[in-house]
Enzyme design. Structure first.
Site, PDB file in Angstrom:
ATOM      1  N   HIS A   1       0.862  -1.183   0.000  1.00  0.00           N
ATOM      2  CA  HIS A   1       0.000   0.000   0.000  1.00  0.00           C
ATOM      3  C   HIS A   1       0.901   1.237   0.000  1.00  0.00           C
ATOM      4  O   HIS A   1       2.137   1.110  -0.084  1.00  0.00           O
ATOM      5  CB  HIS A   1      -0.950  -0.032   1.200  1.00  0.00           C
ATOM      6  CG  HIS A   1      -0.274  -0.286   2.524  1.00  0.00           C
ATOM      7  ND1 HIS A   1       0.664   0.569   3.055  1.00  0.00           N
ATOM      8  CD2 HIS A   1      -0.395  -1.312   3.407  1.00  0.00           C
ATOM      9  CE1 HIS A   1       1.081   0.108   4.208  1.00  0.00           C
ATOM     10  NE2 HIS A   1       0.468  -1.042   4.452  1.00  0.00           N
TER      11      HIS A   1
ATOM     12  N   HIS B   1       4.054   1.295   2.252  1.00  0.00           N
ATOM     13  CA  HIS B   1       5.234   0.618   1.700  1.00  0.00           C
ATOM     14  C   HIS B   1       5.858   1.465   0.585  1.00  0.00           C
ATOM     15  O   HIS B   1       7.078   1.590   0.498  1.00  0.00           O
ATOM     16  CB  HIS B   1       4.852  -0.743   1.110  1.00  0.00           C
ATOM     17  CG  HIS B   1       4.238  -1.706   2.079  1.00  0.00           C
ATOM     18  ND1 HIS B   1       2.916  -2.065   2.028  1.00  0.00           N
ATOM     19  CD2 HIS B   1       4.767  -2.390   3.117  1.00  0.00           C
ATOM     20  CE1 HIS B   1       2.668  -2.949   2.987  1.00  0.00           C
ATOM     21  NE2 HIS B   1       3.764  -3.154   3.672  1.00  0.00           N
TER      22      HIS B   1
HETATM   23  P1  AMP Z   1       4.789  -5.157   6.562  1.00  0.00           P
HETATM   24  O1  AMP Z   1       4.579  -5.536   5.140  1.00  0.00           O
HETATM   25  O2  AMP Z   1       3.517  -4.902   7.317  1.00  0.00           O
HETATM   26  O3  AMP Z   1       5.732  -6.087   7.286  1.00  0.00           O
HETATM   27  O4  AMP Z   1       5.516  -3.751   6.551  1.00  0.00           O
HETATM   28  C1  AMP Z   1       6.725  -3.570   5.845  1.00  0.00           C
HETATM   29  C2  AMP Z   1       7.317  -2.239   6.205  1.00  0.00           C
HETATM   30  O5  AMP Z   1       6.396  -1.198   5.862  1.00  0.00           O
HETATM   31  C3  AMP Z   1       7.581  -2.103   7.708  1.00  0.00           C
HETATM   32  O6  AMP Z   1       8.815  -1.422   7.884  1.00  0.00           O
HETATM   33  C4  AMP Z   1       6.422  -1.279   8.171  1.00  0.00           C
HETATM   34  O7  AMP Z   1       6.698  -0.519   9.337  1.00  0.00           O
HETATM   35  C5  AMP Z   1       6.191  -0.369   6.974  1.00  0.00           C
HETATM   36  N1  AMP Z   1       4.829   0.174   6.996  1.00  0.00           N
HETATM   37  C6  AMP Z   1       3.667  -0.525   7.112  1.00  0.00           C
HETATM   38  N2  AMP Z   1       2.610   0.312   7.148  1.00  0.00           N
HETATM   39  C7  AMP Z   1       3.114   1.572   7.063  1.00  0.00           C
HETATM   40  C8  AMP Z   1       2.531   2.887   7.058  1.00  0.00           C
HETATM   41  N3  AMP Z   1       1.217   3.070   7.164  1.00  0.00           N
HETATM   42  N4  AMP Z   1       3.354   3.955   6.948  1.00  0.00           N
HETATM   43  C9  AMP Z   1       4.707   3.773   6.854  1.00  0.00           C
HETATM   44  N5  AMP Z   1       5.308   2.578   6.854  1.00  0.00           N
HETATM   45  C10 AMP Z   1       4.534   1.477   6.959  1.00  0.00           C
END
Ligand code: AMP
Length: 280
Positions: free
Chosen positions: A34, A37
């Site tokens: 999203h 990311h």
């Molecule tokens: P995930 O796919 O949930 O493991 O997230 C991958 C990376 O994206 C991690 O470093 C998360 O902290 C970051 N991330 C997820 N959601 C957000 C958001 N809303 N804003 C900024 N970074 C995000």
């Protein structure tokens, strides 16, 4: 932006990175990409010669099997999103590629992983630090970008990289939100319309505590109560924890003297959401 190259094995990744333009910027994800990311990938693009994104739904960091099984997966649109945000390389390994036959190594960080997310999700951080150590080691990146959305994860990964002498700079990036304040999360798509409408209460609870803080309140319990009171106005929200902690060690604060981290975890049905707000 051109297409991104998809790599599936450790060997393909190693070959692709040999002679890659440095610095190398890494963004680790579990897919279902999203705009949150994308913001990390765009930042990596702006600051590096090569941008590598990893997509791996890591079974070891799910303490809840149903959550792992229901985790959204859409590889084709994820690869497109990576390319659109500026990724050169996308590493999409299988579980066996990351954890080869006979795998028996684990990376565990100490007291930082005990409170809050660590307490609520037993085994979660050990799964995260183990896979991130593998990915940092395979990528040999100069910088790795992590979201402030998962603030404890950012702290734990930074600690681990420092402790293990991994020469990757761990960069924290701001939280990207929907217009109504809900932090973007891959799990948001699993909310029912009624739950989705209720979910911005996380942000409202954080902002309620922040406004007490801005008005001069420094008592930790009063700030936590302000979050609880706001969450209580939303019948669909089942709070798991609210916290006002020391960002150096994630221990609850009785008084806020310097920096603090307001954070919370709330369930809507079987979907668990987290959010946070750093003070000041
Ligand atoms: P995930 O796919 O949930 O493991 O997230 C991958 C990376 O994206 C991690 O470093 C998360 O902290 C970051 N991330 C997820 N959601 C957000 C958001 N809303 N804003 C900024 N970074 C995000």
């Amino acid at each position: 932006m051109g297409p991104a190259r998809v790599l599936r094995t450790r060997a393909e990744l190693r070959n692709a990175l040999t002679g890659a333009r440095r610095p190398i910027g890494l963004v680790t994800t579990m897919g279902a990409l999203h705009a949150g990311h994308a913001s990390l990938i765009e930042r990596a693009r702006a600051e590096n010669g090569t941008v590598l994104v990893t997509i791996f739904v890591n079974p070891r960091q799910f303490n809840d099997t149903a959550d792992f099984e229901k985790y959204p997966r859409d590889e084709a649109s994820d690869v497109q999103a990576c390319a659109a945000a500026g990724a050169d390389l996308v590493f999409i390994p299988s579980v066996d590629e990351i954890y080869p036959d006979g795998f028996q190594t684990s990376v565990r960080v100490g007291p930082l992983t005990v409170p809050l997310e660590g307490a609520a999700r037993p085994g979660h951080f050990e799964g995260v630090t183990t896979v991130v150590a593998i990915l940092l080691s395979l990528a040999g990146a100069d910088r790795a970008y992590f979201g402030q959305k998962d603030a404890p994860q950012l702290l734990v990964v930074r600690r681990m990289a420092h402790d293990l002498g991994i020469g990757t700079d761990v960069v924290g990036c701001p939280i990207v939100r929907e217009a109504d304040g809900l932090a973007l999360s891959s799990r948001n798509v699993r909310l029912t319309p009624a739950e989705r409408a209720a979910a911005p209460v996380l942000r409202r609870a954080l902002l309620a505590a922040r406004s007490h803080y801005d008005a001069g309140e420094r008592d930790g319990e009063t700030l936590r109560s302000a979050m609880r009171a706001t969450l209580a106005t939303e019948p669909l929200a089942q709070p798991e924890y609210v916290s006002c902690s020391d960002p150096a060690n994630l221990r609850e604060l009785t008084r806020v003297e310097g920096a603090a981290l307001l954070s919370l975890a709330v369930r809507f049905g079987d979907v668990r959401l987290i959010d946070n707000e750093p003070l000041p």
